[in-house]
Scaffold this motif. Sequence first.
Motif, PDB file in Angstrom:
ATOM      1  N   GLU A  12      65.551 -26.628  47.363  1.00  0.00           N
ATOM      2  CA  GLU A  12      64.646 -26.176  48.424  1.00  0.00           C
ATOM      3  C   GLU A  12      63.394 -25.606  47.762  1.00  0.00           C
ATOM      4  OE1 GLU A  12      64.499 -25.743  52.127  1.00  0.00           O
ATOM      5  OE2 GLU A  12      62.569 -25.333  51.189  1.00  0.00           O
ATOM      6  N   ASP A  13      62.238 -26.143  48.112  1.00  0.00           N
ATOM      7  CA  ASP A  13      61.022 -25.681  47.436  1.00  0.00           C
ATOM      8  C   ASP A  13      60.442 -24.410  48.038  1.00  0.00           C
ATOM      9  OD1 ASP A  13      60.506 -27.620  49.551  1.00  0.00           O
ATOM     10  OD2 ASP A  13      58.388 -27.287  49.105  1.00  0.00           O
ATOM     11  N   GLU A  14      60.812 -24.065  49.268  1.00  0.00           N
ATOM     12  CA  GLU A  14      60.295 -22.818  49.849  1.00  0.00           C
ATOM     13  C   GLU A  14      61.132 -21.655  49.341  1.00  0.00           C
ATOM     14  OE1 GLU A  14      59.315 -22.936  54.233  1.00  0.00           O
ATOM     15  OE2 GLU A  14      59.727 -25.049  53.818  1.00  0.00           O
ATOM     16  N   ASP A  56      66.823 -30.167  50.688  1.00  0.00           N
ATOM     17  CA  ASP A  56      65.662 -30.197  51.578  1.00  0.00           C
ATOM     18  C   ASP A  56      65.051 -31.606  51.532  1.00  0.00           C
ATOM     19  OD1 ASP A  56      63.549 -29.394  53.187  1.00  0.00           O
ATOM     20  OD2 ASP A  56      62.358 -28.672  51.481  1.00  0.00           O
ATOM     21  N   MET A  58      61.849 -32.506  52.383  1.00  0.00           N
ATOM     22  CA  MET A  58      60.474 -32.541  51.886  1.00  0.00           C
ATOM     23  C   MET A  58      60.354 -31.697  50.626  1.00  0.00           C
ATOM     24  SD  MET A  58      58.777 -34.456  53.971  1.00  0.00           S
ATOM     25  CE  MET A  58      57.053 -34.092  54.226  1.00  0.00           C
ATOM     26  N   LYS A 105      65.244 -27.136  60.500  1.00  0.00           N
ATOM     27  CA  LYS A 105      64.601 -25.835  60.305  1.00  0.00           C
ATOM     28  C   LYS A 105      63.848 -25.427  61.574  1.00  0.00           C
ATOM     29  CE  LYS A 105      63.757 -26.509  55.397  1.00  0.00           C
ATOM     30  NZ  LYS A 105      62.718 -26.738  54.377  1.00  0.00           N
TER      31      LYS A 105
HETATM   32 CA    CA Z   1      60.287 -28.426  51.743  1.00  0.00          CA
END
Ligand code: CA
Length: 240
Positions: A12-14, A56, A58, A105
Amino acid sequence: MSNETRRILLVEDEKAIRDAVTAYFERENYWVTAVGYGKEALEEFGKHHFDLVVLDLMLPDIEGENVCRIIRDNSDVPIIMLTAKGEIEQRILGLELGADDYLVKPFSPRELVARSRALLRRVHADSEPQREVLTFGDLTIDVSGHKVTVGGKEVDLTASEFKLLTTLSRYPGRVYSRMELVEKVLGYDFEGYERTIDSHVKNLRAKIGDNPRHPKWLHTVHGVGYRFEDPTKQNNGQQQ
Ligand code: CA
């Protein structure tokens, strides 16, 4: 039963989501490896054993769907996909990529943990001690060996597809509603997820070569759900 430190790969990049999810899983005694890039995820996956991947869709480098495909090509590890609203319709549920489940989400970490637990429970509940092999024409399901063959050729199914197939084929002729299948196959009771079953059925049909217009095994019961038929029984006789 405890979670006896199941290992989770979280991609997950966030950062905020990554930290919140990690904290939640760790509180429930899971072991979490959290990364923000697809490349890192694949590196970690190549180095360690994981019981579950939370991915995730994206990501900043490699798209989540490609990460999912690469992992799926090498492993049948359970995968839960995280998607933003709107992405899911375009990509028809993300389940066609081989994920076992997905969450849109914003989701609550609590629900993610509950889904993960359900997924892990049913994956591990499948390993029964007795060898059970079901045969329906040229479709053979080795339930304990987790192996499906059509005409002698092995078919690669995800954990959810396998569970769906074994659930339906244990009772040929019995009609299952989508909701029943959600509970039995996905392991939770959650309204609105019946469509995920349609997606799993679609994938399963494609993999075992069952034509939805003239199904040999997986029959749609319109407005209700699905039923499995033994083609050898259908041919052999009308006597009940
Ligand atoms: Ca993302």
